[in-house]
Enzyme design. Sequence first.
Site, PDB file in Angstrom:
ATOM      1  N   CYS A  73      43.155  57.393  27.696  1.00  0.00           N
ATOM      2  CA  CYS A  73      42.065  56.479  26.918  1.00  0.00           C
ATOM      3  C   CYS A  73      41.212  57.915  26.320  1.00  0.00           C
ATOM      4  O   CYS A  73      40.420  57.646  25.305  1.00  0.00           O
ATOM      5  CB  CYS A  73      41.418  55.423  27.415  1.00  0.00           C
ATOM      6  SG  CYS A  73      42.240  54.182  28.077  1.00  0.00           S
ATOM      7  N   GLU A  77      48.118  56.496  23.296  1.00  0.00           N
ATOM      8  CA  GLU A  77      49.095  56.381  24.412  1.00  0.00           C
ATOM      9  C   GLU A  77      50.100  55.329  24.485  1.00  0.00           C
ATOM     10  O   GLU A  77      50.701  55.046  25.213  1.00  0.00           O
ATOM     11  CB  GLU A  77      48.386  56.195  25.793  1.00  0.00           C
ATOM     12  CG  GLU A  77      47.462  55.161  25.839  1.00  0.00           C
ATOM     13  CD  GLU A  77      46.849  55.084  27.301  1.00  0.00           C
ATOM     14  OE1 GLU A  77      47.428  55.057  28.136  1.00  0.00           O
ATOM     15  OE2 GLU A  77      45.287  55.119  27.143  1.00  0.00           O
ATOM     16  N   HIS A 131      33.451  53.475  28.205  1.00  0.00           N
ATOM     17  CA  HIS A 131      34.961  53.010  27.727  1.00  0.00           C
ATOM     18  C   HIS A 131      35.015  51.665  28.320  1.00  0.00           C
ATOM     19  O   HIS A 131      34.638  51.389  29.528  1.00  0.00           O
ATOM     20  CB  HIS A 131      35.795  54.127  28.403  1.00  0.00           C
ATOM     21  CG  HIS A 131      37.137  53.676  28.490  1.00  0.00           C
ATOM     22  ND1 HIS A 131      37.967  53.306  27.343  1.00  0.00           N
ATOM     23  CD2 HIS A 131      38.067  53.257  29.552  1.00  0.00           C
ATOM     24  CE1 HIS A 131      39.053  52.662  27.682  1.00  0.00           C
ATOM     25  NE2 HIS A 131      39.332  52.749  29.184  1.00  0.00           N
TER      26      HIS A 131
HETATM   27  N1  CAA Z   1      34.306  33.167  38.556  1.00  0.00           N
HETATM   28  C1  CAA Z   1      33.916  34.169  38.370  1.00  0.00           C
HETATM   29  N2  CAA Z   1      34.112  35.364  38.774  1.00  0.00           N
HETATM   30  C2  CAA Z   1      35.380  35.493  39.255  1.00  0.00           C
HETATM   31  C3  CAA Z   1      36.086  34.303  39.698  1.00  0.00           C
HETATM   32  C4  CAA Z   1      35.657  33.003  39.155  1.00  0.00           C
HETATM   33  N3  CAA Z   1      36.186  31.859  39.418  1.00  0.00           N
HETATM   34  N4  CAA Z   1      37.052  34.865  40.292  1.00  0.00           N
HETATM   35  C5  CAA Z   1      36.938  36.064  40.449  1.00  0.00           C
HETATM   36  N5  CAA Z   1      35.958  36.725  39.933  1.00  0.00           N
HETATM   37  C6  CAA Z   1      35.473  38.052  39.775  1.00  0.00           C
HETATM   38  C7  CAA Z   1      35.770  38.719  41.042  1.00  0.00           C
HETATM   39  O1  CAA Z   1      34.648  38.525  42.107  1.00  0.00           O
HETATM   40  C8  CAA Z   1      35.789  39.927  40.678  1.00  0.00           C
HETATM   41  O2  CAA Z   1      34.212  40.487  40.367  1.00  0.00           O
HETATM   42  P1  CAA Z   1      33.692  42.065  40.979  1.00  0.00           P
HETATM   43  O3  CAA Z   1      34.509  42.954  39.937  1.00  0.00           O
HETATM   44  O4  CAA Z   1      32.429  41.724  40.626  1.00  0.00           O
HETATM   45  O5  CAA Z   1      34.137  41.947  42.209  1.00  0.00           O
HETATM   46  C9  CAA Z   1      36.392  39.984  39.063  1.00  0.00           C
HETATM   47  O6  CAA Z   1      36.247  38.378  38.864  1.00  0.00           O
HETATM   48  C10 CAA Z   1      37.847  40.493  39.006  1.00  0.00           C
HETATM   49  O7  CAA Z   1      38.341  39.893  40.137  1.00  0.00           O
HETATM   50  P2  CAA Z   1      39.389  40.573  40.955  1.00  0.00           P
HETATM   51  O8  CAA Z   1      38.712  41.717  41.577  1.00  0.00           O
HETATM   52  O9  CAA Z   1      40.138  39.643  41.987  1.00  0.00           O
HETATM   53  O10 CAA Z   1      40.492  40.940  39.857  1.00  0.00           O
HETATM   54  P3  CAA Z   1      42.016  41.195  39.850  1.00  0.00           P
HETATM   55  O11 CAA Z   1      42.339  41.964  41.357  1.00  0.00           O
HETATM   56  O12 CAA Z   1      42.670  40.079  39.172  1.00  0.00           O
HETATM   57  O13 CAA Z   1      42.119  42.395  38.776  1.00  0.00           O
HETATM   58  C11 CAA Z   1      41.424  44.246  37.392  1.00  0.00           C
HETATM   59  C12 CAA Z   1      41.004  42.756  37.912  1.00  0.00           C
HETATM   60  C13 CAA Z   1      41.489  45.284  38.479  1.00  0.00           C
HETATM   61  C14 CAA Z   1      40.592  44.553  36.468  1.00  0.00           C
HETATM   62  C15 CAA Z   1      42.766  44.136  36.804  1.00  0.00           C
HETATM   63  O14 CAA Z   1      42.744  43.417  35.431  1.00  0.00           O
HETATM   64  C16 CAA Z   1      43.374  45.407  36.177  1.00  0.00           C
HETATM   65  O15 CAA Z   1      44.169  45.979  37.031  1.00  0.00           O
HETATM   66  N6  CAA Z   1      43.301  45.840  34.864  1.00  0.00           N
HETATM   67  C17 CAA Z   1      43.989  47.038  34.261  1.00  0.00           C
HETATM   68  C18 CAA Z   1      43.325  48.192  34.853  1.00  0.00           C
HETATM   69  C19 CAA Z   1      41.997  48.446  34.543  1.00  0.00           C
HETATM   70  O16 CAA Z   1      41.499  47.920  33.490  1.00  0.00           O
HETATM   71  N7  CAA Z   1      41.216  49.353  35.214  1.00  0.00           N
HETATM   72  C20 CAA Z   1      39.897  49.758  34.686  1.00  0.00           C
HETATM   73  C21 CAA Z   1      39.544  51.179  34.900  1.00  0.00           C
HETATM   74  S1  CAA Z   1      40.786  52.108  34.505  1.00  0.00           S
HETATM   75  C22 CAA Z   1      40.594  52.542  32.672  1.00  0.00           C
HETATM   76  O17 CAA Z   1      39.414  52.337  32.393  1.00  0.00           O
HETATM   77  C23 CAA Z   1      41.471  53.206  31.959  1.00  0.00           C
HETATM   78  C24 CAA Z   1      42.148  51.952  30.966  1.00  0.00           C
HETATM   79  O18 CAA Z   1      41.454  51.842  29.864  1.00  0.00           O
HETATM   80  C25 CAA Z   1      43.192  51.172  31.471  1.00  0.00           C
END
Ligand code: CAA
Length: 413
Positions: free
Chosen positions: A123, A91, A245
């Site tokens: 993916c 992609e 994945h």
């Molecule tokens: N210590 C330990 N843990 C912590 C922490 C700290 N200080 N601060 C935050 N965390 C934890 C949170 O509690 C959260 O845990 P949970 O998931 O258990 O709730 C985790 O860290 C992530 O924190 P946030 O939810 O606040 O994260 P974020 O808003 O910054 O975003 C994300 C995380 C959504 C994965 C982001 O990185 C993102 O958008 N990534 C790209 C999209 C993606 O990968 N999606 C996955 C499904 S889609 C797919 O699989 C296709 C593909 O390949 C893209």
Amino acid sequence: MTYQMIEMHNQFPEVGIESIGLYVPRYFVSLDDLAHARGVDPMKFSVGIGQEQMAVPPPDEDVVTMGASAAHEALRDVDTSRIDTLIFATESGVDQSKAAAIYVHHLLQLPRRCKSFEVKQACCGSTAALQMAMAMVAQKPDRKVLIVAADVARYGLGTAGEPTQGAGALALVISAQPRIMKLESEWGSYTEDVMDFWRPNYLDEAVVDGKYSIKIYLKALSESWAQYTEESGLAFADHHRFCYHLPFTRMAEKAHRQLVKLTDQPEVHPEHYEDALHYNRVIGNSYTASLYIGLTSLLETTESDLTGQRIGLFSYGSGCMAAYFSGIVLPGYREALRPDRIAAQFQSRHRLSIEQYEEYYTHELPRDGSRYVTTAHDTGQFRLAGVEGHKRLYERAESLTVRAREPHIAVAM
Ligand code: CAA
């Protein structure tokens, strides 16, 4: 054998993975460094997201060079005259018309009769390629299909998606003489029109609704698992290990927890999925390659013998399409793997400073057709030498005399 059994045997020969090649860019960013630069608690990336490092391709690498290096490795002990089809899943394609597969076909000097084309569904494109390859080999068991999955995962600098970037390539040879894994024929699939992650043609990085993408991923897992178990008659307990994945490794934990709950298991056993995470934890997301890098990690890093074990595999492509399927590990699989080569790739990587990473990230090739020669970096077997007249020019990296010099930093695995 009765006539009916012979017919069935002829129709469904044992089809599976004969060889695997993995290529990881020679540069990476430590997520601790990224966390400090972005003012985030490093534990969020290492524990919350489950990533330690992300691979970053230098300006003279792209999906073609990475894919060709992975394919070169996968073809090491394979008679290339029998490669009938090359399917490139990505992609992060480099051209809207010409398939990345054609460049790889040329770089690897595959037979002119080998069909070469590109497929796409986020993916999950590599898994669509795998299904196609299985059907092709089942139809004509004397042919082999080379699948190349390569991607560069890119989100905006400073966005929530940034720590889930990465890059890598994985190549599989699918044949009726599998040495690593026999692929089973029952599949569960799921398709739904959703906007969780996408990349319009005019953008170089993905647009993502992160939290929603996780929800949809988990929904697609339940739905495709339901069809897979209905059609195969298999249950959770019939599987010894699980590969998911891996957009980031914490996702596997979320996915496995859900599968355990869905199937009423008394508890989660992390050993069911943990060995599949080691490579991705230091590579990051590689979209189409990600699931299969996870599978390679499982096969290469699990100390106990996996022979005869059934591995459940979940493939998810945003947008979305997902698939659940399985394979059985074959006797002698270890002899067909090359963990030493992968360890060597990891150990010779260069750690980028955040400034260097941002420089690579923002590097652009000219878009006006002018001639541009790329600086030589540390690459695999192949590199992008430059562009001229809107054409990408690739070359074998061995021909280089000059290499960029950066300190080597070994990666702890
Ligand atoms: N210590 C330990 N843990 C912590 C922490 C700290 N200080 N601060 C935050 N965390 C934890 C949170 O509690 C959260 O845990 P949970 O998931 O258990 O709730 C985790 O860290 C992530 O924190 P946030 O939810 O606040 O994260 P974020 O808003 O910054 O975003 C994300 C995380 C959504 C994965 C982001 O990185 C993102 O958008 N990534 C790209 C999209 C993606 O990968 N999606 C996955 C499904 S889609 C797919 O699989 C296709 C593909 O390949 C893209």
